[in-house]
Design a protein around this motif. Structure first.
Motif, PDB file in Angstrom:
ATOM      1  N   ASP A   5       0.890  -1.005   0.151  1.00 35.90           N
ATOM      2  CA  ASP A   5       0.173   0.006   0.009  1.00 35.90           C
ATOM      3  C   ASP A   5       0.877   1.246  -0.135  1.00 35.90           C
ATOM      4  OD1 ASP A   5      -2.329  -1.479   0.165  1.00 35.90           O
ATOM      5  OD2 ASP A   5      -2.365  -1.521   2.289  1.00 35.90           O
ATOM      6  N   TYR A  64      -0.878  14.710  -5.126  1.00 40.39           N
ATOM      7  CA  TYR A  64      -1.170  13.847  -4.505  1.00 40.39           C
ATOM      8  C   TYR A  64      -2.353  13.847  -3.510  1.00 40.39           C
ATOM      9  CZ  TYR A  64      -0.646   9.264  -2.180  1.00 40.39           C
ATOM     10  OH  TYR A  64      -0.827   7.741  -1.591  1.00 40.39           O
ATOM     11  N   TYR A  67      -5.511  13.618  -5.285  1.00 38.28           N
ATOM     12  CA  TYR A  67      -5.774  12.163  -5.613  1.00 38.28           C
ATOM     13  C   TYR A  67      -6.159  11.259  -4.707  1.00 38.28           C
ATOM     14  CZ  TYR A  67      -4.411   7.463  -7.458  1.00 38.28           C
ATOM     15  OH  TYR A  67      -4.549   6.360  -7.679  1.00 38.28           O
ATOM     16  N   LYS A  68      -5.730  11.533  -3.394  1.00 36.05           N
ATOM     17  CA  LYS A  68      -6.061  10.467  -2.450  1.00 36.05           C
ATOM     18  C   LYS A  68      -7.112  10.709  -1.857  1.00 36.05           C
ATOM     19  CE  LYS A  68      -3.859   8.430   1.792  1.00 36.05           C
ATOM     20  NZ  LYS A  68      -2.849   8.880   2.855  1.00 36.05           N
ATOM     21  N   GLN A  70      -9.882  11.940  -3.837  1.00 34.38           N
ATOM     22  CA  GLN A  70     -10.812  11.608  -4.697  1.00 34.38           C
ATOM     23  C   GLN A  70     -11.036  10.085  -4.738  1.00 34.38           C
ATOM     24  OE1 GLN A  70     -12.479  13.402  -6.883  1.00 34.38           O
ATOM     25  NE2 GLN A  70     -11.543  15.237  -6.742  1.00 34.38           N
ATOM     26  N   GLU A  71      -9.975   9.270  -4.326  1.00 36.39           N
ATOM     27  CA  GLU A  71      -9.930   7.716  -3.926  1.00 36.39           C
ATOM     28  C   GLU A  71     -10.724   7.487  -3.081  1.00 36.39           C
ATOM     29  OE1 GLU A  71      -8.553   5.033  -6.176  1.00 36.39           O
ATOM     30  OE2 GLU A  71      -8.439   6.702  -7.384  1.00 36.39           O
ATOM     31  N   GLU A  72     -10.720   8.224  -1.616  1.00 36.90           N
ATOM     32  CA  GLU A  72     -11.304   7.844  -0.736  1.00 36.90           C
ATOM     33  C   GLU A  72     -12.786   8.233  -0.925  1.00 36.90           C
ATOM     34  OE1 GLU A  72      -9.624   9.905   2.872  1.00 36.90           O
ATOM     35  OE2 GLU A  72      -7.781   8.831   2.716  1.00 36.90           O
ATOM     36  N   LYS A  73     -13.123   9.271  -1.515  1.00 35.31           N
ATOM     37  CA  LYS A  73     -14.400   9.401  -1.835  1.00 35.31           C
ATOM     38  C   LYS A  73     -15.168   8.548  -2.656  1.00 35.31           C
ATOM     39  CE  LYS A  73     -16.700  13.579  -3.449  1.00 35.31           C
ATOM     40  NZ  LYS A  73     -16.551  15.028  -4.218  1.00 35.31           N
ATOM     41  N   LYS A  74     -14.531   7.973  -3.638  1.00 34.98           N
ATOM     42  CA  LYS A  74     -15.085   6.884  -4.441  1.00 34.98           C
ATOM     43  C   LYS A  74     -15.394   5.540  -3.472  1.00 34.98           C
ATOM     44  CE  LYS A  74     -12.505   7.705  -8.789  1.00 34.98           C
ATOM     45  NZ  LYS A  74     -11.508   7.326  -9.583  1.00 34.98           N
ATOM     46  N   LEU A  75     -14.446   5.420  -2.634  1.00 32.44           N
ATOM     47  CA  LEU A  75     -14.731   4.211  -1.764  1.00 32.44           C
ATOM     48  C   LEU A  75     -15.777   4.355  -1.029  1.00 32.44           C
ATOM     49  CD1 LEU A  75     -10.788   3.171  -0.728  1.00 32.44           C
ATOM     50  CD2 LEU A  75     -12.486   1.655  -2.119  1.00 32.44           C
TER      51      LEU A  75
END
Length: 171
Positions: A5, A64, A67-68, A70-75
């Protein structure tokens, strides 16, 4: 945080050259890591190693933190859209009386009307284990009482000391 990770970025990148892309813009091709770092600093962004095992490794110039986020929001969105299946369990016995079966079937019908899945379990005690078909008979009797509102997921199955019947609500 385990090794897989972990994100390698900025000064932690130890390879001589990388295939570099700019987030939402052009590809810079294969350039030295120092040149990629300078370009990232010039743009006020981070240099993130995306594919460290590639030949040469692939790096991307991006924000970054954004980006991080946005990824957490998608999850979070994916978790929110997941449907939690409620399974109600109704326990029966081989020597159950007729009125008790009716009472338990009434509850099962209510659960099925609410859209919940129902598992009927008949527990076999002591010598009842020598004749597990009696438990299957009880489950088939229950099934005949609820088949108008339910779908049998699997045939009654013998597992350990239990005979199980799993039913789903009809749509």
């Amino acid at each position: 945080m385990n090794k897989k990770d972990r994100v390698i970025m900025n000064d932690e990148i130890r390879v001589p050259e990388v295939r570099c892309n700019v987030d939402g813009a052009e590809s810079l091709g294969i350039i030295s890591t120092d040149a990629a770092m300078e370009k990232a600093n010039e743009l006020g962004l981070d240099l993130v190693l995306i594919a460290p095992d590639a030949k040469p490794p692939v790096a991307k110039i991006m924000n970054y933190g954004k980006y991080k986020y946005q990824e957490e929001k998608k999850l979070k969105e994916q978790r929110k859209n997941q449907v939690k299946i409620d399974i109600k369990e109704i326990k029966l016995s081989v020597k159950i009386a007729e009125n008790d079966i009716n009472y338990k079937v009434k509850h099962a019908r209510e659960f099925l009307a609410e859209g919940k899945h129902v598992r009927f379990r008949v527990f076999l005690k002591g010598r009842e284990m020598s004749n597990p078909d009696s438990a299957k008979d009880v489950l088939l009797k229950v099934w005949s009482m609820i088949e108008d509102v339910a779908i049998m997921d699997k045939e009654p199955k013998f597992e350990g000391r239990y005979y199980n019947l799993y039913v789903l609500p009809k749509k």
